[in-house]
Design an enzyme around this catalytic site. Sequence first.
Site, PDB file in Angstrom:
ATOM      1  N   HIS A  25      39.791  34.636  26.076  1.00  0.00           N
ATOM      2  CA  HIS A  25      39.178  35.748  26.792  1.00  0.00           C
ATOM      3  C   HIS A  25      40.331  36.993  26.716  1.00  0.00           C
ATOM      4  O   HIS A  25      41.365  36.617  26.357  1.00  0.00           O
ATOM      5  CB  HIS A  25      39.191  35.432  28.474  1.00  0.00           C
ATOM      6  CG  HIS A  25      40.359  35.202  28.997  1.00  0.00           C
ATOM      7  ND1 HIS A  25      40.982  36.350  29.851  1.00  0.00           N
ATOM      8  CD2 HIS A  25      41.311  34.053  29.460  1.00  0.00           C
ATOM      9  CE1 HIS A  25      42.008  35.850  30.315  1.00  0.00           C
ATOM     10  NE2 HIS A  25      42.332  34.618  30.106  1.00  0.00           N
ATOM     11  N   CYS A  26      39.781  38.182  26.649  1.00  0.00           N
ATOM     12  CA  CYS A  26      40.711  39.151  26.711  1.00  0.00           C
ATOM     13  C   CYS A  26      40.853  39.830  28.168  1.00  0.00           C
ATOM     14  O   CYS A  26      40.618  39.119  29.113  1.00  0.00           O
ATOM     15  CB  CYS A  26      40.187  40.126  25.747  1.00  0.00           C
ATOM     16  SG  CYS A  26      38.643  40.877  26.057  1.00  0.00           S
ATOM     17  N   ILE A  27      41.227  41.083  28.437  1.00  0.00           N
ATOM     18  CA  ILE A  27      41.210  41.677  29.693  1.00  0.00           C
ATOM     19  C   ILE A  27      40.063  41.745  30.320  1.00  0.00           C
ATOM     20  O   ILE A  27      39.922  41.356  31.561  1.00  0.00           O
ATOM     21  CB  ILE A  27      41.632  43.024  29.659  1.00  0.00           C
ATOM     22  CG1 ILE A  27      43.288  43.083  28.981  1.00  0.00           C
ATOM     23  CG2 ILE A  27      41.969  43.845  30.838  1.00  0.00           C
ATOM     24  CD1 ILE A  27      43.850  44.394  28.408  1.00  0.00           C
ATOM     25  N   ARG A  40      36.653  40.503  28.599  1.00  0.00           N
ATOM     26  CA  ARG A  40      35.389  39.569  28.347  1.00  0.00           C
ATOM     27  C   ARG A  40      35.887  38.237  27.770  1.00  0.00           C
ATOM     28  O   ARG A  40      36.913  37.947  27.536  1.00  0.00           O
ATOM     29  CB  ARG A  40      35.112  40.237  26.846  1.00  0.00           C
ATOM     30  CG  ARG A  40      34.400  41.547  27.064  1.00  0.00           C
ATOM     31  CD  ARG A  40      34.279  42.276  25.571  1.00  0.00           C
ATOM     32  NE  ARG A  40      35.373  43.142  25.568  1.00  0.00           N
ATOM     33  CZ  ARG A  40      35.565  43.727  24.219  1.00  0.00           C
ATOM     34  NH1 ARG A  40      34.482  43.597  23.481  1.00  0.00           N
ATOM     35  NH2 ARG A  40      36.670  44.278  24.001  1.00  0.00           N
TER      36      ARG A  40
END
Length: 485
Positions: A27-29, A31
């Site tokens: 995961h990113c910030i 999504r």
Amino acid sequence: MSYEYRQIAQQILDSIGGAENIEQAAHCITRLRIALKDEGKINHEVLKAVDLVKGQFSNGGVFQIVIGSGDVDRVYAQLIDLAGRNAATVADVKGSGENKLNPLQRLVKIFSDVFMPILPAIIVAGLLMGINNLLGAKDMFIPGKSLLDAYPGLSGLWQLVNMMANTSFVFLPALVGWSAAKRFGGSEVLGIVLGLLLVHPDLLNAWNYGKAAAGLDGQAIPYFDILGLFKIERVGYQGQILPILAATWVMSQVEIWLKARVPNAIQLLVVPITTIVVSGVLALAVIGPVARGLGVLITQGLVHVFEVAPVLGAAIFGALYAPLVITGMHHMFIAVDLQLITSHGGTFIWPIIALSNIAQGSAALAMFCIAKSATEKSMASTSAISAFSGITEPAMFGVNLRFKYPFYAALIGSACASVLITLNHLLASAIGVGGLPAFISIVPVHIPVFLLGTLVAVIVPFCLTWVFAKRMAWKAEPVLAQQSV
């Protein structure tokens, strides 16, 4: 509002084909990024109805689910626990997704990976060049004069800013060499050296190559005479992309091959020297001339389309640029822009890109005015500001694609504005911020036309979004707010 994150994670897992369909997840910030074995097993209708899911799309072989900051890490923790998977990095997931891409998609991803790290340097250079354009433009502020003519004391400042602006373009091959070497698995320092080699002062400056080839001003193309056996053009590649991109790939392959075969005790002595000599000769003798010719053909082809059918070419490109952003193919046009700036004194592509971004922002702004929900208003307003500043992903994924018709309205507005500026032969002298500040990178005499195109890119999408919304009797209810991309 509190959420049952494990339940949400289970619903997401069920909608994407279960744990057995997941290769890796990160995961990113905002999504979830998931490499799936088969994206055909995704139930998009079920997924879009899950709490916290604000959007979904696939890019670069990676399926992405928009959750939002703060919540995404909690959902991710439950998801990998339920799926029985180990935590992975975004790079790991990208690597898994890349294996599913076709050759064209892989090429596009290479352009994206190489240009994204150096984009800030290019944008800064474009903005500074835009400022210099305003200082040196006649009739822009004073009839018959430029600001430099009226205020000679500005000349020192102009020269200083001009040097700062040109630095990124003069040494662009070094920037690309560093980023491309990192992408291809080679030594980043050797990538920089190879890039600097292609712009060495002993080589004929690329800007003068055309005059030398035509024999103008008494110039001629110089050569390296290699033992009387063959000759290599002694020509630099300032501001050019394709030669250094191809040369760095070759350099990386040579270095990797040598490292696997040369004993560790002498690697530092043998590998760097051999790598630079082999790749440097190939870059100047073969890769550079071929890549220069290919770049000229691509540029001439694009120019020819716009010359033969400017309205059709502008309308198609103006309408298709935003969808290209979704696929990631838009990064390829950075090279075309730079090639046009080098060979034609300006690019007609980048102004169209800027207007496309403005059109997406205008459609999002219309949604801000239409929306009844405070949440929807907040998302639309911040997304619009971002797009007007040149970053369209929040507007497209957060607002326009979710409701579809704002996206279509933006495409129509972008196409109309693109036709207008193309019919007036508008050019940009540099790449800058692709939003409302874009006018400072436009060739000064064309700025009024660009501002008129900006009005079209703002008014048409805004009005069409409003009309489409009224016809569809759109209401900002929660179920509609969860519409998928």
